[in-house]
Scaffold this motif. Structure first.
Motif, PDB file in Angstrom:
ATOM      1  N   ALA A 199       0.839  -1.200   0.000  1.00 54.97           N
ATOM      2  CA  ALA A 199       0.000   0.000   0.000  1.00 54.97           C
ATOM      3  C   ALA A 199       0.873   1.248   0.000  1.00 54.97           C
ATOM      4  O   ALA A 199       0.576   2.235  -0.696  1.00 54.97           O
ATOM      5  N   LEU A 200       1.955   1.218   0.792  1.00 57.40           N
ATOM      6  CA  LEU A 200       2.893   2.347   0.779  1.00 57.40           C
ATOM      7  C   LEU A 200       3.558   2.466  -0.590  1.00 57.40           C
ATOM      8  O   LEU A 200       3.701   3.567  -1.140  1.00 57.40           O
ATOM      9  N   ALA A 201       3.953   1.333  -1.157  1.00 53.55           N
ATOM     10  CA  ALA A 201       4.548   1.345  -2.497  1.00 53.55           C
ATOM     11  C   ALA A 201       3.564   1.884  -3.531  1.00 53.55           C
ATOM     12  O   ALA A 201       3.961   2.599  -4.466  1.00 53.55           O
ATOM     13  N   ASP A 202       2.274   1.582  -3.372  1.00 53.81           N
ATOM     14  CA  ASP A 202       1.253   2.110  -4.283  1.00 53.81           C
ATOM     15  C   ASP A 202       1.237   3.639  -4.235  1.00 53.81           C
ATOM     16  O   ASP A 202       1.093   4.301  -5.274  1.00 53.81           O
ATOM     17  N   ARG A 203       1.327   4.197  -3.028  1.00 54.14           N
ATOM     18  CA  ARG A 203       1.308   5.658  -2.895  1.00 54.14           C
ATOM     19  C   ARG A 203       2.544   6.280  -3.542  1.00 54.14           C
ATOM     20  O   ARG A 203       2.453   7.336  -4.189  1.00 54.14           O
ATOM     21  N   ILE A 204       3.676   5.620  -3.375  1.00 56.63           N
ATOM     22  CA  ILE A 204       4.896   6.120  -4.023  1.00 56.63           C
ATOM     23  C   ILE A 204       4.761   6.010  -5.534  1.00 56.63           C
ATOM     24  O   ILE A 204       5.111   6.941  -6.279  1.00 56.63           O
ATOM     25  N   ALA A 205       4.245   4.873  -6.002  1.00 53.92           N
ATOM     26  CA  ALA A 205       4.127   4.637  -7.441  1.00 53.92           C
ATOM     27  C   ALA A 205       3.158   5.600  -8.109  1.00 53.92           C
ATOM     28  O   ALA A 205       3.238   5.828  -9.319  1.00 53.92           O
ATOM     29  N   ALA A 206       2.241   6.191  -7.333  1.00 53.50           N
ATOM     30  CA  ALA A 206       1.291   7.153  -7.894  1.00 53.50           C
ATOM     31  C   ALA A 206       1.954   8.495  -8.188  1.00 53.50           C
ATOM     32  O   ALA A 206       1.397   9.321  -8.919  1.00 53.50           O
ATOM     33  N   GLN A 207       3.130   8.733  -7.617  1.00 55.09           N
ATOM     34  CA  GLN A 207       3.859   9.967  -7.888  1.00 55.09           C
ATOM     35  C   GLN A 207       4.616   9.836  -9.215  1.00 55.09           C
ATOM     36  O   GLN A 207       4.726   8.751  -9.786  1.00 55.09           O
ATOM     37  N   ASP A 208       5.145  10.941  -9.686  1.00 52.28           N
ATOM     38  CA  ASP A 208       5.974  10.874 -10.885  1.00 52.28           C
ATOM     39  C   ASP A 208       7.316  10.234 -10.523  1.00 52.28           C
ATOM     40  O   ASP A 208       8.005  10.723  -9.630  1.00 52.28           O
ATOM     41  N   PRO A 209       7.702   9.146 -11.172  1.00 54.38           N
ATOM     42  CA  PRO A 209       8.929   8.439 -10.789  1.00 54.38           C
ATOM     43  C   PRO A 209      10.182   9.308 -10.825  1.00 54.38           C
ATOM     44  O   PRO A 209      11.025   9.223  -9.928  1.00 54.38           O
ATOM     45  N   LEU A 210      10.311  10.150 -11.844  1.00 57.59           N
ATOM     46  CA  LEU A 210      11.505  10.980 -11.939  1.00 57.59           C
ATOM     47  C   LEU A 210      11.529  12.013 -10.808  1.00 57.59           C
ATOM     48  O   LEU A 210      12.587  12.280 -10.210  1.00 57.59           O
ATOM     49  N   ALA A 211      10.376  12.571 -10.474  1.00 54.44           N
ATOM     50  CA  ALA A 211      10.308  13.516  -9.372  1.00 54.44           C
ATOM     51  C   ALA A 211      10.652  12.838  -8.048  1.00 54.44           C
ATOM     52  O   ALA A 211      11.325  13.426  -7.188  1.00 54.44           O
ATOM     53  N   VAL A 212      10.207  11.590  -7.867  1.00 54.75           N
ATOM     54  CA  VAL A 212      10.539  10.838  -6.657  1.00 54.75           C
ATOM     55  C   VAL A 212      12.047  10.611  -6.579  1.00 54.75           C
ATOM     56  O   VAL A 212      12.674  10.792  -5.528  1.00 54.75           O
ATOM     57  N   GLN A 213      12.644  10.232  -7.695  1.00 55.93           N
ATOM     58  CA  GLN A 213      14.079   9.959  -7.701  1.00 55.93           C
ATOM     59  C   GLN A 213      14.888  11.214  -7.380  1.00 55.93           C
ATOM     60  O   GLN A 213      15.825  11.164  -6.570  1.00 55.93           O
ATOM     61  N   TYR A 214      14.531  12.338  -7.980  1.00 53.85           N
ATOM     62  CA  TYR A 214      15.253  13.577  -7.689  1.00 53.85           C
ATOM     63  C   TYR A 214      15.012  14.042  -6.260  1.00 53.85           C
ATOM     64  O   TYR A 214      15.920  14.555  -5.596  1.00 53.85           O
ATOM     65  N   THR A 215      13.793  13.864  -5.754  1.00 54.13           N
ATOM     66  CA  THR A 215      13.503  14.258  -4.377  1.00 54.13           C
ATOM     67  C   THR A 215      14.334  13.434  -3.399  1.00 54.13           C
ATOM     68  O   THR A 215      14.895  13.979  -2.433  1.00 54.13           O
ATOM     69  N   LYS A 216      14.415  12.131  -3.623  1.00 55.73           N
ATOM     70  CA  LYS A 216      15.234  11.281  -2.751  1.00 55.73           C
ATOM     71  C   LYS A 216      16.698  11.709  -2.808  1.00 55.73           C
ATOM     72  O   LYS A 216      17.371  11.809  -1.776  1.00 55.73           O
ATOM     73  N   SER A 217      17.190  11.983  -3.997  1.00 53.43           N
ATOM     74  CA  SER A 217      18.586  12.387  -4.152  1.00 53.43           C
ATOM     75  C   SER A 217      18.873  13.706  -3.432  1.00 53.43           C
ATOM     76  O   SER A 217      19.862  13.835  -2.710  1.00 53.43           O
ATOM     77  N   VAL A 218      17.994  14.682  -3.600  1.00 56.94           N
ATOM     78  CA  VAL A 218      18.195  15.985  -2.961  1.00 56.94           C
ATOM     79  C   VAL A 218      18.046  15.864  -1.445  1.00 56.94           C
ATOM     80  O   VAL A 218      18.786  16.494  -0.680  1.00 56.94           O
ATOM     81  N   PHE A 219      17.094  15.047  -0.999  1.00 51.57           N
ATOM     82  CA  PHE A 219      16.884  14.845   0.436  1.00 51.57           C
ATOM     83  C   PHE A 219      18.158  14.355   1.111  1.00 51.57           C
ATOM     84  O   PHE A 219      18.490  14.785   2.228  1.00 51.57           O
ATOM     85  N   HIS A 220      18.882  13.472   0.447  1.00 49.98           N
ATOM     86  CA  HIS A 220      20.076  12.876   1.040  1.00 49.98           C
ATOM     87  C   HIS A 220      21.366  13.598   0.651  1.00 49.98           C
ATOM     88  O   HIS A 220      22.453  13.154   1.035  1.00 49.98           O
ATOM     89  N   ALA A 221      21.254  14.699  -0.082  1.00 47.35           N
ATOM     90  CA  ALA A 221      22.451  15.462  -0.430  1.00 47.35           C
ATOM     91  C   ALA A 221      23.063  16.064   0.828  1.00 47.35           C
ATOM     92  O   ALA A 221      22.346  16.440   1.757  1.00 47.35           O
ATOM     93  N   PRO A 222      24.387  16.164   0.915  1.00 45.90           N
ATOM     94  CA  PRO A 222      25.015  16.778   2.090  1.00 45.90           C
ATOM     95  C   PRO A 222      24.591  18.234   2.240  1.00 45.90           C
ATOM     96  O   PRO A 222      24.212  18.891   1.256  1.00 45.90           O
ATOM     97  N   ALA A 223      24.656  18.726   3.464  1.00 49.90           N
ATOM     98  CA  ALA A 223      24.164  20.078   3.758  1.00 49.90           C
ATOM     99  C   ALA A 223      24.803  21.130   2.852  1.00 49.90           C
ATOM    100  O   ALA A 223      24.141  22.070   2.405  1.00 49.90           O
ATOM    101  N   GLY A 224      26.073  20.988   2.568  1.00 48.29           N
ATOM    102  CA  GLY A 224      26.759  21.977   1.741  1.00 48.29           C
ATOM    103  C   GLY A 224      26.310  21.994   0.297  1.00 48.29           C
ATOM    104  O   GLY A 224      26.636  22.942  -0.432  1.00 48.29           O
TER     105      GLY A 224
END
Length: 256
Positions: A199-224
């Motif tokens: 069910a959680l995966a369904d909610r993620i899959a409903a988002q735009d995949p590329l936007a999810v990937q960039y959001t995850k990448s930016v979220f984990h980017a170092p503070a600098g």
């Protein structure tokens, strides 16, 4: 989901669909202790998901007497490892690779989540549990440290005081303690755990995949790296077809 041939996997059971991969750790005779074979097979999973990004659900083996995620690293193998093995980073390199997968990783936890098993769970983006989970890092009781991510990931997840109790004093967290600390986001009966993960995966899959990937990448980017990382990612997404398609659809729904 389509189950891949078991002959191809000695320590994992793989079920794959268009947008996700469900991976069951499958060494029930040793409560899914993580050995070199499992490490190698999880690297194969990572290589596939790096080439073709999908949501990853990691879980353990369900048994009649209860389930378990992973009881830790295989102690028989761990006892024989020496200085060169520590410097090779056998588990930490795998867990970093899992944490850096393009799409989110969901850990669906049941029973024992200890040692290397806990560190594998800490590398996930989401953790769901059952009322029977026991999460801890007993490495110091064995004369070693939790060197596959817990020494820094756990502090980020639950804060320094509780992390030190787990890492330095051998505290094992039960389900309610894990939930209160935010280490797991929800608890479900064992028979509903995989459905909840899907069910959680369904909610993620409903988002735009590329936007999810960039959001995850930016979220984990170092503070600098901020705000440049945010702006550069947004610049790519502003030109992507999905942005125009999804925003147009949103505006058209508002007109109705």
């Amino acid at each position: 989901m389509n189950r891949q041939p078991e002959a191809d996997w000695q320590t994992l059971i793989i079920e794959e669909s268009a947008d996700r991969v469900l991976v069951r750790l499958n060494r029930p005779e040793v409560r899914n202790a993580i050995d070199q074979q499992m490490v190698d097979e999880l690297h194969r999973v990572c290589a596939s998901l790096e080439a073709s990004p999908k949501i990853l659900i990691l879980t353990g083996t369900q048994q009649e007497r209860g389930g378990f995620f992973a009881s830790g690293a295989d102690i028989a193998q761990l006892r024989e490892r020496r200085r060169a093995d520590a410097l090779a980073g056998i588990n930490i390199k795998l867990f970093i690779r899992i944490a850096q997968l393009p799409m989110p990783v969901i850990a669906a936890l049941d029973g024992y989540v200890l040692g290397g098993g806990a560190e594998l769970a800490f590398a996930a983006d989401f953790r769901l549990g059952t009322p029977s989970i026991k999460i801890g890092n007993p490495e110091t009781s064995l004369g070693i440290l939790a060197a596959a991510g817990a020494s820094w990931r756990l502090r980020e997840l639950v804060g320094e005081p509780l992390a030190k109790e787990v890492l330095l004093a051998g505290r094992v967290l039960d389900a309610q303690e894990s939930l209160a600390a935010g280490l797991v986001s929800a608890l479900h009966p064992p028979e509903e755990l995989i459905a909840a993960a899907n069910a959680l995966a369904d909610r993620i899959a409903a988002q735009d995949p590329l936007a999810v990937q960039y959001t995850k990448s930016v979220f984990h980017a170092p503070a600098g790296a901020h705000p440049e990382a945010d702006m550069e990612a947004q610049a790519v997404l502003f030109e992507a077809p999905a942005k125009f398609e999804r925003m147009t659809a949103f505006l058209e729904r508002k007109k109705k």
